[in-house]
Design a protein around this motif. Sequence first.
Motif, short mmCIF file in Angstrom:
data_model
loop_
_atom_site.label_atom_id
_atom_site.label_comp_id
_atom_site.label_asym_id
_atom_site.label_seq_id
_atom_site.Cartn_x
_atom_site.Cartn_y
_atom_site.Cartn_z
N THR A 45 0.71 -1.07 0.02
CA THR A 45 0.13 -0.15 0.07
C THR A 45 0.81 1.12 -0.01
N PHE A 46 1.97 1.15 0.78
CA PHE A 46 2.63 2.32 0.74
C PHE A 46 3.83 2.57 -0.28
N VAL A 47 4.23 1.29 -0.82
CA VAL A 47 5.21 1.28 -2.01
C VAL A 47 4.41 1.62 -3.20
N ASN A 48 3.28 1.50 -3.31
CA ASN A 48 2.40 2.17 -4.48
C ASN A 48 2.30 3.59 -4.39
N GLY A 49 2.28 4.07 -3.06
CA GLY A 49 2.35 5.42 -3.07
C GLY A 49 3.48 6.09 -3.55
N PHE A 50 4.65 5.59 -3.39
CA PHE A 50 5.71 6.34 -3.99
C PHE A 50 6.25 5.65 -5.23
N SER A 51 5.65 4.54 -5.92
CA SER A 51 6.39 3.74 -6.96
C SER A 51 5.68 4.31 -8.40
N GLY A 52 5.13 5.31 -8.43
CA GLY A 52 4.59 5.69 -9.53
C GLY A 52 5.34 5.95 -10.73
N ASN A 53 6.47 6.58 -10.64
CA ASN A 53 7.48 6.79 -11.54
C ASN A 53 8.76 6.02 -11.45
N GLY A 54 8.95 5.06 -10.52
CA GLY A 54 9.85 4.13 -10.54
C GLY A 54 11.10 4.85 -9.85
N ALA A 55 12.25 4.50 -10.60
CA ALA A 55 13.56 5.11 -10.12
C ALA A 55 13.62 6.44 -10.64
N ALA A 56 12.77 7.04 -11.58
CA ALA A 56 12.84 8.55 -11.65
C ALA A 56 12.29 9.46 -10.72
N ASN A 57 11.41 8.72 -10.15
CA ASN A 57 10.87 9.23 -8.67
C ASN A 57 11.92 9.72 -7.73
N PHE A 58 12.70 8.50 -7.62
CA PHE A 58 13.95 8.85 -6.63
C PHE A 58 14.66 9.76 -6.95
N LYS A 96 9.14 -9.62 14.54
CA LYS A 96 9.99 -8.25 14.04
C LYS A 96 10.26 -8.13 12.61
N ASN A 97 10.46 -9.57 11.82
CA ASN A 97 10.83 -9.63 10.37
C ASN A 97 9.56 -9.24 9.69
N VAL A 98 8.40 -9.70 9.97
CA VAL A 98 7.23 -9.29 9.49
C VAL A 98 6.91 -7.79 9.47
N ILE A 99 7.13 -7.26 10.47
CA ILE A 99 6.87 -5.93 10.83
C ILE A 99 7.77 -4.79 10.02
N VAL A 100 9.03 -5.13 10.09
CA VAL A 100 9.97 -4.29 9.49
C VAL A 100 9.60 -3.74 8.14
N GLY A 101 9.17 -4.59 7.22
CA GLY A 101 9.00 -4.14 5.99
C GLY A 101 7.90 -3.18 5.87
N PRO A 102 6.61 -3.28 6.28
CA PRO A 102 5.71 -2.09 6.20
C PRO A 102 6.27 -0.85 7.04
N VAL A 103 6.92 -0.88 8.30
CA VAL A 103 7.49 0.12 8.91
C VAL A 103 8.41 0.83 8.05
N LEU A 104 9.35 0.15 7.35
CA LEU A 104 10.32 0.94 6.43
C LEU A 104 9.61 1.35 5.16
N ALA A 105 8.64 0.71 4.39
CA ALA A 105 7.69 1.22 3.50
C ALA A 105 7.31 2.64 3.81
N PHE A 106 6.52 2.46 4.94
CA PHE A 106 5.92 3.84 5.39
C PHE A 106 6.70 4.75 5.69
N PHE A 107 8.03 4.81 6.18
CA PHE A 107 8.90 5.92 6.42
C PHE A 107 9.61 6.38 5.01
N ILE A 108 9.47 5.55 4.18
CA ILE A 108 10.03 5.85 2.58
C ILE A 108 9.24 6.86 2.12
N TRP A 109 7.66 6.36 2.14
CA TRP A 109 6.52 6.94 1.68
C TRP A 109 6.55 8.22 2.13
N LEU A 110 6.59 8.40 3.83
CA LEU A 110 6.42 9.68 4.45
C LEU A 110 7.40 10.74 3.83
#
Length: 190
Positions: free
Chosen positions: A33-46, A137-151
């Motif tokens: 959900t968070f990754v789709n929020g910032f992956s619109g343009n792929g690498a060009a977005n970054f 811990k390993n299940v939760i780290v992915g969504p947390v990291l994706a959230f902070f990248i999106w933020l």
Amino acid sequence: KLLPKLLIMAVLINFSKTICGLIIDFSQVIMLTFVNGFSGNGAANFINLFNIQTYQSIQTGLENKTDTTNFAVAGAFIAGLLAMIITTIVVLVMLAVLVMRVVMLWVYVILSPLAFLAAAFPAGQKYASQWWGEFSKNVIVGPVLAFFIWLALVTAQKSAATLGNFGAGTSATGGVTGQACAGINAFFCE
């Protein structure tokens, strides 16, 4: 006393991979959900949001200014290079965390029958709870990291627009000109 618990765990052992898979899939839905929020343009977005394409550029409009001495230009290039190195290291560390997450989740899914079996015995409950803790811990780290990248990327877009308006002046035609910059390197402009 142990027989009912052992029977329940014997049934759960057969579904341990499915149970772990459902937990991981739920985590992945939140993460994507968070990754789709910032992956619109792929690498060009970054590249655009981190301003990477301008790390060796001097901001426009400074060609005839006295602030652009050779020392200032060299300092601007070094500062841009350092900022880009730091950005690259942070992105690589996040990538390493996500890759290790996948590898560790594979290991925990493989070990899941042993964790369910250990939960049936009093001596193994400590190890089963340790397995659940590490798996969680390993299940939760992915969504947390994706959230902070999106933020970070959302706030970078918003602050870039705000800084652009803050540092801008008006031209003779009434349009907005100028940028908010920290130094003469275009890498540090909004």
